[in-house]
Enzyme design. Sequence first.
Site, PDB file in Angstrom:
ATOM      1  N   ARG A 101       2.689   0.657   7.100  1.00 13.77           N
ATOM      2  CA  ARG A 101       1.977   1.384   8.156  1.00 13.77           C
ATOM      3  C   ARG A 101       1.729   0.413   9.303  1.00 13.77           C
ATOM      4  NH1 ARG A 101       3.543   5.461   6.370  1.00 13.77           N
ATOM      5  NH2 ARG A 101       2.391   7.238   5.547  1.00 13.77           N
TER       6      ARG A 101
ATOM      7  N   HIS B 250       9.918   5.543  12.586  1.00  7.70           N
ATOM      8  CA  HIS B 250       9.376   6.035  11.309  1.00  7.70           C
ATOM      9  C   HIS B 250      10.451   6.824  10.530  1.00  7.70           C
ATOM     10  CE1 HIS B 250       5.351   6.948   9.166  1.00  7.70           C
ATOM     11  NE2 HIS B 250       6.353   7.022   8.298  1.00  7.70           N
TER      12      HIS B 250
HETATM   13  P1  NAP Z   1       2.116   2.539  -4.233  1.00  6.23           P
HETATM   14  O1  NAP Z   1       3.029   2.864  -5.358  1.00  6.23           O
HETATM   15  O2  NAP Z   1       0.734   3.082  -4.216  1.00  6.23           O
HETATM   16  O3  NAP Z   1       2.078   0.948  -4.126  1.00  6.23           O
HETATM   17  C1  NAP Z   1       1.195   0.273  -3.297  1.00  6.23           C
HETATM   18  C2  NAP Z   1       1.327  -1.219  -3.575  1.00  6.23           C
HETATM   19  O4  NAP Z   1       0.464  -1.932  -2.666  1.00  6.23           O
HETATM   20  C3  NAP Z   1       0.869  -1.587  -4.984  1.00  6.23           C
HETATM   21  O5  NAP Z   1       1.701  -2.599  -5.504  1.00  6.23           O
HETATM   22  C4  NAP Z   1      -0.543  -2.124  -4.757  1.00  6.23           C
HETATM   23  O6  NAP Z   1      -0.966  -3.063  -5.716  1.00  6.23           O
HETATM   24  C5  NAP Z   1      -0.372  -2.803  -3.426  1.00  6.23           C
HETATM   25  N1  NAP Z   1      -1.670  -2.965  -2.767  1.00  6.23           N
HETATM   26  C6  NAP Z   1      -2.509  -2.014  -2.314  1.00  6.23           C
HETATM   27  N2  NAP Z   1      -3.631  -2.571  -1.801  1.00  6.23           N
HETATM   28  C7  NAP Z   1      -3.484  -3.908  -1.963  1.00  6.23           C
HETATM   29  C8  NAP Z   1      -4.297  -5.020  -1.658  1.00  6.23           C
HETATM   30  N3  NAP Z   1      -5.503  -4.888  -1.083  1.00  6.23           N
HETATM   31  N4  NAP Z   1      -3.833  -6.243  -1.975  1.00  6.23           N
HETATM   32  C9  NAP Z   1      -2.639  -6.408  -2.550  1.00  6.23           C
HETATM   33  N5  NAP Z   1      -1.814  -5.395  -2.869  1.00  6.23           N
HETATM   34  C10 NAP Z   1      -2.230  -4.153  -2.580  1.00  6.23           C
HETATM   35  O7  NAP Z   1       2.779   3.003  -2.841  1.00  6.23           O
HETATM   36  P2  NAP Z   1       4.316   3.234  -2.502  1.00  6.23           P
HETATM   37  O8  NAP Z   1       4.764   4.568  -2.986  1.00  6.23           O
HETATM   38  O9  NAP Z   1       5.085   2.035  -2.911  1.00  6.23           O
HETATM   39  O10 NAP Z   1       4.220   3.325  -0.890  1.00  6.23           O
HETATM   40  C11 NAP Z   1       3.679   2.263  -0.128  1.00  6.23           C
HETATM   41  C12 NAP Z   1       3.485   2.697   1.311  1.00  6.23           C
HETATM   42  O11 NAP Z   1       4.748   2.852   1.973  1.00  6.23           O
HETATM   43  C13 NAP Z   1       2.835   4.069   1.503  1.00  6.23           C
HETATM   44  O12 NAP Z   1       1.437   3.999   1.343  1.00  6.23           O
HETATM   45  C14 NAP Z   1       3.228   4.397   2.929  1.00  6.23           C
HETATM   46  O13 NAP Z   1       2.253   3.873   3.818  1.00  6.23           O
HETATM   47  C15 NAP Z   1       4.544   3.641   3.139  1.00  6.23           C
HETATM   48  N6  NAP Z   1       5.698   4.529   3.310  1.00  6.23           N
HETATM   49  C16 NAP Z   1       6.366   4.493   4.501  1.00  6.23           C
HETATM   50  C17 NAP Z   1       7.485   5.300   4.692  1.00  6.23           C
HETATM   51  C18 NAP Z   1       8.290   5.207   5.960  1.00  6.23           C
HETATM   52  O14 NAP Z   1       9.196   6.018   6.176  1.00  6.23           O
HETATM   53  N7  NAP Z   1       8.032   4.242   6.813  1.00  6.23           N
HETATM   54  C19 NAP Z   1       7.906   6.190   3.670  1.00  6.23           C
HETATM   55  C20 NAP Z   1       7.194   6.195   2.475  1.00  6.23           C
HETATM   56  C21 NAP Z   1       6.096   5.361   2.298  1.00  6.23           C
HETATM   57  P3  NAP Z   1      -1.155  -2.632  -7.278  1.00  6.23           P
HETATM   58  O15 NAP Z   1       0.244  -2.352  -7.771  1.00  6.23           O
HETATM   59  O16 NAP Z   1      -1.744  -3.824  -7.893  1.00  6.23           O
HETATM   60  O17 NAP Z   1      -2.014  -1.406  -7.256  1.00  6.23           O
END
Ligand code: NAP
Length: 316
Positions: free
Chosen positions: A231, A279
């Site tokens: 983000r 995006h």
């Molecule tokens: P997810 O499965 O919820 O994974 C989030 C990761 O971030 C986890 O490994 C989590 O750690 C880590 N994290 C969260 N807060 C943290 C902190 N304070 N310190 C260290 N690590 C932290 O999410 P996802 O499905 O992979 O998606 C991630 C993000 O990608 C979404 O939230 C979205 O913003 C973005 N996204 C962007 C697009 C685009 O087209 N640009 C498309 C899809 C998603 P833990 O594993 O320890 O919980």
Amino acid sequence: MTENTHVVGVLVDPTEKAEWVEELNRQVAASDLPLRIDTEADPAEVDYMVYNIDSGMFDFTPYTKLRAILNTWAGVEGALKTLNWPDHVPFCRMVEPGMTIGMVEYFLAHTMRYHMDTDRSVTQSAEGRWQKYMPPLAADRGVGILGLGALGTAIAERMAANGFQVHGWARSAKDIPGVTTHHGAEGLQECLSQAEILCIILPLTSETEKILNAETLARLPGGACIINAGRGPLIDDDALLEALANRHIRHATLDVFREEPLPADHPYWKHPNVTVTPHIAAFTRTKSATSAILEQIRCDLHGFALQHVVDRARGY
Ligand code: NAP
């Protein structure tokens, strides 16, 4: 349909609604699931809601029978800010193979561009300049990944399979074959210090906002490149522009921004060392996402736990 039929509502971006309804109907008809897709159902009769905030509906109070909200997006910071839904109803993020593969390919493409210094070939070719240069092999290149969730883990695995020295960072400890994993504040510094190419795929929370700032940027090796598809507010834009200006950061590829669309007068546009993508890093693909949604419902109907349930306190 029997009285055991469960009602699935669809509240999504109106421009996408017909596609979702058609695909849900198609896959439900081909399955043995006792479901009825009904976009006109009385809220009190809806069991599952396929949802995103672009529907413009933010209050689930009238949905008294709801068993789960199935978000069509992976990012949930907007829903967490605007949505009113009861605590006992699980709100699930979207995790589906179409989105995951798309994201892996986005990061791999931009990583390879930096790794091979593809821009240099393009420039030299355009200038008619015959000048040899030898990029390092992947085994000698450090790639860092901030975020090792559904998407970050898949990216880390692919980078490792491509032979890079991969370092990943998350909130909790991880064990991913071929990847050196880090967690916590110290772990972040260690991960950054190894990241010649830094991939950012964290969710936006109060803890991750501006996680890439003047101090953390300074931890990256000189000449590092950055790819952010998490983000926009994960990055302190002023600090990044400063690091680009003093060449500590060689180049940044940014898919997400504090304000989207990126305003026409933003310095990232036309910056020689920034690539803006609108995006598009990864889309929810309706066909594979519908399969994922129906799998979630199947689990719930059989008494198994739903996956990817958002934790309000953590913010993701
Ligand atoms: P997810 O499965 O919820 O994974 C989030 C990761 O971030 C986890 O490994 C989590 O750690 C880590 N994290 C969260 N807060 C943290 C902190 N304070 N310190 C260290 N690590 C932290 O999410 P996802 O499905 O992979 O998606 C991630 C993000 O990608 C979404 O939230 C979205 O913003 C973005 N996204 C962007 C697009 C685009 O087209 N640009 C498309 C899809 C998603 P833990 O594993 O320890 O919980």
